[in-house]
Design an enzyme around this catalytic site. Sequence first.
Site, PDB file in Angstrom:
ATOM      1  N   SER A 187       0.792  -1.226   0.000  1.00 39.63           N
ATOM      2  CA  SER A 187       0.000   0.000   0.000  1.00 39.63           C
ATOM      3  C   SER A 187       0.822   1.274   0.000  1.00 39.63           C
ATOM      4  O   SER A 187       0.316   2.325  -0.388  1.00 39.63           O
ATOM      5  CB  SER A 187      -0.950   0.002   1.200  1.00 39.63           C
ATOM      6  OG  SER A 187      -0.220  -0.089   2.413  1.00 39.63           O
ATOM      7  N   HIS A 227      -5.649  -3.798  -2.159  1.00 36.40           N
ATOM      8  CA  HIS A 227      -5.358  -2.846  -3.235  1.00 36.40           C
ATOM      9  C   HIS A 227      -5.212  -3.538  -4.583  1.00 36.40           C
ATOM     10  O   HIS A 227      -4.751  -2.906  -5.546  1.00 36.40           O
ATOM     11  CB  HIS A 227      -4.087  -2.071  -2.909  1.00 36.40           C
ATOM     12  CG  HIS A 227      -4.209  -1.189  -1.706  1.00 36.40           C
ATOM     13  ND1 HIS A 227      -4.703   0.095  -1.754  1.00 36.40           N
ATOM     14  CD2 HIS A 227      -3.919  -1.430  -0.397  1.00 36.40           C
ATOM     15  CE1 HIS A 227      -4.704   0.625  -0.542  1.00 36.40           C
ATOM     16  NE2 HIS A 227      -4.235  -0.277   0.304  1.00 36.40           N
ATOM     17  N   LYS A 249     -12.434  -0.214  -0.993  1.00 29.99           N
ATOM     18  CA  LYS A 249     -11.542   0.473  -1.927  1.00 29.99           C
ATOM     19  C   LYS A 249     -12.162   0.467  -3.325  1.00 29.99           C
ATOM     20  O   LYS A 249     -13.035   1.273  -3.608  1.00 29.99           O
ATOM     21  CB  LYS A 249     -10.152  -0.157  -1.861  1.00 29.99           C
ATOM     22  CG  LYS A 249      -9.510   0.089  -0.479  1.00 29.99           C
ATOM     23  CD  LYS A 249      -8.147  -0.490  -0.355  1.00 29.99           C
ATOM     24  CE  LYS A 249      -7.455  -0.064   0.935  1.00 29.99           C
ATOM     25  NZ  LYS A 249      -8.178  -0.401   2.177  1.00 29.99           N
TER      26      LYS A 249
END
Length: 667
Positions: free
Chosen positions: A457, A485, A516
């Site tokens: 990240s 992610h 996300k």
Amino acid sequence: MQLFSVKMRASRRVQGAEEHISGAERIVGAQGVPALTHDLVTRAQRHGKGKPDFINIKVEAVPESACLRLPSLPVRALDCADAASGLRLAAGLLRRAGVPAPEAVLALMRAAGGLRGAMLLDADSLERLEPDRERGVRATNMDRADAASVSTSSGAPEKNHYQEALVLATKVAHAPNILAEICISDDPDYVTGYVASRELGYVRIARMKEPGSPEGGRIFLYRGSRERLAATLDFIERQPVLVENLPDAPGFRAGDFAVAAVSGPPDDAENKTDKAGRADKWAFLDERLERLRANGLRRHIRDMASAPGPSVCCEGRELLLLASNDYLGLADDARVKAGAAEALVAWGAGTGGSRLTTGGLELHSELERRLAAFKHAEAALLFNTGYMANVGVITALCGRGDVIFSDELNHASIIDGCRQSRAEIVVYRHNDMADLEAKARRYAGRRGLIVSDAVFSMDGDVVSLPELLRIADRHGFLSMLDEAHATGVLGATGRGTAEHFGLAVAPDVTIGTLSKALGSEGGFVCGQARLIEYLKNSARSFIFSTALSAAPAAAALAALDVLCREPERVRRLRDNTAFFCDSLKERGMDAHSSSAIVPLIVGDEIVALNAAERLFEAGYVLSAIRYPSVAKGRARLRATLRSDHTPEDLAEAARQAALALRSARRG
């Protein structure tokens, strides 16, 4: 004047293995060597751990000109009622020295006691750094300056625990990159221990073990790059040091002084009072907050006045948002919001309890089936956050006696899960599969887990998944990947890392988030059906949490529908990332990314913070990432891209970033 280092090591054979009994070192003039040798041999034979059957004496010449003279650390002494209280004091002192998980350090003291030297730990990851794990790190070549100035030994074979420990602590505290030290003597007759650092000084704690206990150990806590480790070891093990002006051992004090040692400087606690004139028990927080501010590490929350999008309204202005994980622009998508709104009306605002006691919603089961199908897994389980998913899964799968291999740059939720599991943690170099395999080979036959972020990240790079899976399968370890992610970002259709590499197989355990690329809230785990059934009955962060409410679950379902129907969003995100990196390179900045995260390494925390502030004033939101999110001295600006950013906006953002960094570096 020619000086000589005289070292004594005593041991015995127990069931065919060598057991360390005692060790000591002094530095004296030539005439003092014979008497000192006699004293050290006598002392070895009187040790509380028993009589040795092997005593080694080593004498080496030490030129006085090679000796570094250091002032003694300042000394304090804290009293306590018992060993448990002493260990709590030690934990508080380590925390004040900057050690994030002092209780985990204390839990390793038993293992440290089996070494001939000290255990050397990375203060943040708790990775063991000793080149020789049986020997440990030996702090040698040191003594009191006044002892070296005389030519004869005192003739007293008795050990002065206080003076010898203070000399060692002073040397170690001045070693480069050493954050702190903790020590408990292994002498059964000596229960006092200490915590030391250049900031804290040498803090004696009256009781750190029970009388008669032979257990003890020493741990050095290191914070720095691996490239600097050799210099630290060279200083500790080889640099001759003479310590000047050792104070007499202070008497132990209890009460407010002990509390102040843990919570903050005595001056603050004594000088600050509340409205009734009593000492302000929260004064230590003022000191800590001021320290964070001075180091450029204090954080503040900015309130946004609009939904997340390519731009956002903040403080009365519209700014380009380059700090959001809403990679596909789904958080404000009309279809996703409609799904959430309809579920809110139909199912209510909350769920009223955990799924195991109150029951779940049909939406939960539907979302789990859809997530499992999306990830090509047998089953899935929802958690309230991705953080809770990592902690819950790791602690359910691993415990005492197990081993966990964790990348040194893994997310904090993985690190916390590893620590809470109480398994042995083996940290391997970032994305270094050769280092992982070498370490996995040493633990063959143990039950264990290899865990990694899919996309890291803070750096935006991607795990070497094919190699990680090969190593896990070859050595019989479970594999676990956090795709927070990666979902919606990697692979042609956003299914993640396995699709990115074209693999037909997935990790044994896949963690994901709804917060996300899917634009909602919550976390999940995918894997075999028996894994999911086990987690329902074992993962504490699932069992003891109120179930995810209907609105975010329905929003995630709608977002999955959009992603599956519109995979071109993933392609646009990838194109935007490549365009932004090229624009930054044109302006002389080193920029690259395999994901949607683009780090711009700055180094200095205050420079990064100032650059982010300049960008904010210019109309751009980029995050200044500082310690503890990244290592000290590795601060950066972190840009996160979206599929709905325009090339024109990104080109101007790259130009403004270059200007802001140049301005911040000039000061």
